[in-house]
Design an enzyme around this catalytic site. Structure first.
Site, PDB file in Angstrom:
ATOM      1  N   VAL A  64       0.808  -1.219   0.000  1.00 51.85           N
ATOM      2  CA  VAL A  64       0.000   0.000   0.000  1.00 51.85           C
ATOM      3  C   VAL A  64       0.842   1.270   0.000  1.00 51.85           C
ATOM      4  O   VAL A  64       0.318   2.361  -0.278  1.00 51.85           O
ATOM      5  CB  VAL A  64      -0.980   0.035   1.194  1.00 51.85           C
ATOM      6  CG1 VAL A  64      -1.918  -1.153   1.156  1.00 51.85           C
ATOM      7  CG2 VAL A  64      -0.239   0.117   2.527  1.00 51.85           C
ATOM      8  N   TYR A 154       3.359   4.206  15.909  1.00 51.27           N
ATOM      9  CA  TYR A 154       1.997   3.726  15.686  1.00 51.27           C
ATOM     10  C   TYR A 154       0.970   4.769  16.129  1.00 51.27           C
ATOM     11  O   TYR A 154      -0.007   5.051  15.406  1.00 51.27           O
ATOM     12  CB  TYR A 154       1.792   2.421  16.452  1.00 51.27           C
ATOM     13  CG  TYR A 154       0.510   1.693  16.172  1.00 51.27           C
ATOM     14  CD1 TYR A 154       0.315   1.030  14.963  1.00 51.27           C
ATOM     15  CD2 TYR A 154      -0.503   1.633  17.120  1.00 51.27           C
ATOM     16  CE1 TYR A 154      -0.854   0.327  14.706  1.00 51.27           C
ATOM     17  CE2 TYR A 154      -1.681   0.934  16.877  1.00 51.27           C
ATOM     18  CZ  TYR A 154      -1.849   0.282  15.670  1.00 51.27           C
ATOM     19  OH  TYR A 154      -3.017  -0.411  15.425  1.00 51.27           O
ATOM     20  N   ALA A 157       0.992   7.552  13.632  1.00 46.31           N
ATOM     21  CA  ALA A 157       0.363   7.130  12.385  1.00 46.31           C
ATOM     22  C   ALA A 157      -1.158   7.141  12.505  1.00 46.31           C
ATOM     23  O   ALA A 157      -1.868   7.632  11.616  1.00 46.31           O
ATOM     24  CB  ALA A 157       0.855   5.742  11.994  1.00 46.31           C
ATOM     25  N   LYS A 158      -1.669   6.602  13.606  1.00 43.18           N
ATOM     26  CA  LYS A 158      -3.116   6.522  13.776  1.00 43.18           C
ATOM     27  C   LYS A 158      -3.742   7.887  14.029  1.00 43.18           C
ATOM     28  O   LYS A 158      -4.843   8.189  13.531  1.00 43.18           O
ATOM     29  CB  LYS A 158      -3.453   5.544  14.908  1.00 43.18           C
ATOM     30  CG  LYS A 158      -3.147   4.084  14.576  1.00 43.18           C
ATOM     31  CD  LYS A 158      -3.827   3.637  13.297  1.00 43.18           C
ATOM     32  CE  LYS A 158      -3.782   2.129  13.111  1.00 43.18           C
ATOM     33  NZ  LYS A 158      -4.419   1.699  11.842  1.00 43.18           N
TER      34      LYS A 158
END
Length: 253
Positions: A64, A154, A157-158
């Site tokens: 992706v 993480y 990113a979220k």
């Protein structure tokens, strides 16, 4: 809700875990599903499971974060299954490392997969959704967007995914396209098994410990997240956009 109008749905990171659950559930609602994952064997298995029960699916192997692969995946899905009406940006992973020990490559890999992947796929499907005057984009965030130990990449990113969702919602609202995000809490997937190993517990022990912190008294399943995706992608959810829904069994806010 009434039975949804069948659409072509693209689900990234759909070879396992939450993505697999979403792909299976959307197929069960009558949607044609492009099962996208860099794990080609896993994607093929999920697509075969969908077709075995009468659904229509296409396995697509793609990274992706690779622009060319994303564009090819979207073009292939549209050609084989029809114009894309639903996009679920789910692909992602976590590397639990304290900030001081985090390699730059680890940061880039985590943030790149989540944020770059969501951007590339969303950009690639927008033209087709505009032609239809209809579209549903659902980005899978995490309760970790609110913070977490050893998860700087993480969490970032979220949290970025949630901001991206709101920006996209503003840009595309006039075109009949909604964009929303879902933040799962503790959901038993392969990531949970990795967490159990890191904590020195069996999976059952780890799930029991995690469940103690959930208000409703149990951990989540991919189906819990899939049902929320189905809600946001329904025809009747056209007045809901730019929202973040935490599906965690616990009040937050």
């Amino acid at each position: 809700m009434n039975a949804p109008t069948p659409r072509t749905a693209v689900v990234t990171g759909a070879a396992s875990g939450i993505g697999e659950g979403i792909a299976l559930h959307l197929a069960g609602l009558g949607h044609r599903v492009a099962v996208v994952d860099r794990d080609g064997e896993g994607a093929t298995r999920v697509a075969a499971d969908i077709e075995a029960v009468g659904g229509r699916a296409l396995a697509i192997t793609a990274d992706v974060s690779d622009e060319h692969q994303v564009e090819l995946a979207v073009a292939t899905a549209a050609t084989e299954l029809g114009e894309i009406g639903i996009l679920v940006n789910n692909a992602g992973f976590v590397r639990n490392v304290m900030l001081a020990d985090m390699a730059t490559a680890d940061w880039d890999d985590v943030v790149g997969t989540h944020q770059r992947g969501a951007f590339l796929f969303t950009r690639a499907v927008v033209a087709g959704m505009k032609r239809q005057g209809w579209g549903r984009i659902v980005n899978i965030s995490s309760i970790s967007a609110l913070g977490g130990l050893k998860r700087a990449s993480y969490v970032s990113a979220k949290a970025g995914i949630e901001g991206f969702t709101k920006a996209v919602a503003h840009e595309l609202a006039a075109d009949g396209i909604t964009a929303n995000a879902i933040g799962p809490g503790v959901v038993v997937t392969g990531m949970t098994a990795a967490g159990a190993k890191e904590a020195g517990r069996t999976l059952d022990e780890h799930v029991a410990v995690l469940g103690q912190g959930v208000a409703v008294g149990r951990v989540g399943t991919p189906y819990d997240i899939a049902r929320a995706v189905a809600f946001f992608t329904d025809d009747e959810a056209d007045f809901i956009t730019g929202q973040v829904l935490y599906v965690s069994g616990t009040p937050h806010g």
